[in-house]
Enzyme design. Sequence first.
Site, PDB file in Angstrom:
ATOM      1  CD  GLU A 116      -2.589  -1.435   2.073  1.00 42.18           C
ATOM      2  OE1 GLU A 116      -4.123  -1.463   2.230  1.00 42.18           O
ATOM      3  OE2 GLU A 116      -2.180  -1.980   3.751  1.00 42.18           O
ATOM      4  CD  GLU A 138      -2.748  -6.415   3.701  1.00 41.30           C
ATOM      5  OE1 GLU A 138      -2.389  -5.291   3.447  1.00 41.30           O
ATOM      6  OE2 GLU A 138      -3.355  -7.124   2.527  1.00 41.30           O
TER       7      GLU A 138
END
Length: 713
Positions: A116, A138
């Site tokens: 990210e 994740e």
Amino acid sequence: MKTIRYELADGIATLTFDETGSAVNTMCLAWQQDLSTVTQRVLADRAQLKGLVLASAKTTFFAGADLKATMRLQPEDASRVFADIEQTKKNFRTLETLGIPVVSCLNGAALGGGWEVALIGHHRVAVDNPKIQFGLPEVTLGLIPGASGITKMTRLLGLMGAQPYILEARLFNPREALELGLVHELVGSAEQLRPAALAWIAAHPESRQPWDDKNYKMPGGTPANPKIASALTVAPAMLKKTTRGLYPAPEAALAAMVEGAQVDFDTALRIESRYLARLITSPVAKNMINTFFHNMNAIKSGQSRPGTAARYKPQKVGILGAGMMGAGIAYAQASRGIATVLKDISVEQAEAGKAYSQRITQPRVDKGRISPADQQALLARIHTTDQASDLHGCDLIIEAVFENRELKARVTREAEPQLAPGGFFASNTSTLPISGLAQASAQAERFVGIHFFSPVDKMKLVEIIRGRQTSDDTVARAFDYVQALGKLPIVVNDSRGFYTSRTFGTYVMEGAAMLGEGIPAPVIENAAMQAGMPVGPLAVLDETALTLSVHVLDQTRADLAAAGQSYHAGAGELLVERMVKELNRPGRAGGGGFYDYPAGQKKQLWPELRPLFEKPGHAWDLQDVKDRLLYRQAIETARCLAEGVLTSVHDANIGSIFGIGFPGWTGGAMQFIYGMGVAAFLQRADELARRHGAGFAIDAATRAAIEKHHPVY
């Protein structure tokens, strides 16, 4: 600043991530604060800036969230977490909307929050190294990519294209990223990253993210597109089929993707933050982070490996027995470059074992994943024989013959003299105590259990069993051997059934006991699946053969009788014995057990189970059935810790998930206790003990072990 260095030269601002005292960069609290500080510095210098470069001083680019801090979060922290996530994304947006080019220089892995961070860059340059990994793992930790990962990946790849990378946590290397358009340029070394970044900045004095362009359109279309809408109508059901409603992260990720695709970019970011704040403070996320991150790292870093001796890899390994297990071990070794001698009572049987490696590799050859030459090289590493002398010079010999004490003793005495000086011997037994088997060895300190699981090529766990006389050096070398195969080693002390077989036995026998009580077989099997077990207990008994369970029972009775003791079989064991000896139902391999196996059709529960065992008036509760199946295994695991069969929580959790299929959402058998809360778990166990017997009783020593091993973050 403790985690970011800021430098401004010739109009180029460089943000170098360099967390003090850490081998990797993480989104720790200090980094979040430093990011806000450095963002204000960039804004203050905006008038002189021509471009912005994001770089790392570590060997990797960025590792992601601070998962130790995550373990300390409580549900009441959700609102604060939401505010923190929003602040981080506000900083990201500030940096990427300055109107100047932003380049991410990816010198190594960028996973989770690290990817990210990389996505802040309008242009992403990476070192062309296939071992580098990028992506968003994740969901495997019970979380979602909530620092803009979902929103940006959906807008880069489209709703359908992004799903494998968000919902399935598929990772990718730099070249794959280039093909996907997620990385824009590859360079040969880390030293070439900055020159490439500066060249791109010079050629693109004005730059923005694709979604900030007024002409941007989402690849494939938004949910308003009929084709996308049609696909999305079935997606939640398909996902629920996979998660069984036990894993909230993939469902939250899909919701954030779809909802975010229907609104503007900044609103989509806020939706993403809300879902993450709810998940990150949830019990399931903590369970999964604890085990799949912290416990897994403990295993891989060798915390269960005794001593400090140098790492070891055997060059030549012998295997006694070319049946299903021996053949699987031979393939596992040969595929990792280890010369293998596969011995059986005849060359023909040894060749049949070698043929397994041919069968398992042929589909990969047909699909072009490996070359015919590589396949032949793998097969050439497996030497078949019926002569013990061909084992001469082996660094390690593993017996994988039938579970019979006398047979194992005979092959041990025959093969052990062929070991190279300093070599060691191992048994692949799944139940027989190692200390007893070691009596056939001339060097008991060099005798160890190495318990593989079937099928060997698919099962990653290997249980290393230390006998009473096994030396630390032997255990360490066994540990290194297992890691050399690319598998996960856990280390346990000797006892009947060790850890995995003993605990798994409680699962299947609890299922059989409930059948004997009159609970319908479909209820038992479905309750197990609803609780998250991969297969129902009766189906597992069929697959592993009811006759094997009876053989183990008979062997246990005989061993204890020889020691002047008696064995009191449980209700489940007696029912399985009746199935074999009275009802002639030996299991799948023998034609049928709890299930029938009609040719060309799906298996179905044996119709006679209903009149034989079901009691129409017997009251049962679905939650009770689920709890009995999970609690029974967790309690046995805690007993193993109390008795010293297990010595660590990480071995317990990893062993239970990868060895016996304990549900991943729990974080493993011990984390199931800690995630539930010790007091609540003990209270429920006491209730079950009062109603269903001593299998659920927790004595003082076991209670003390549970408290002693409670993880602290």
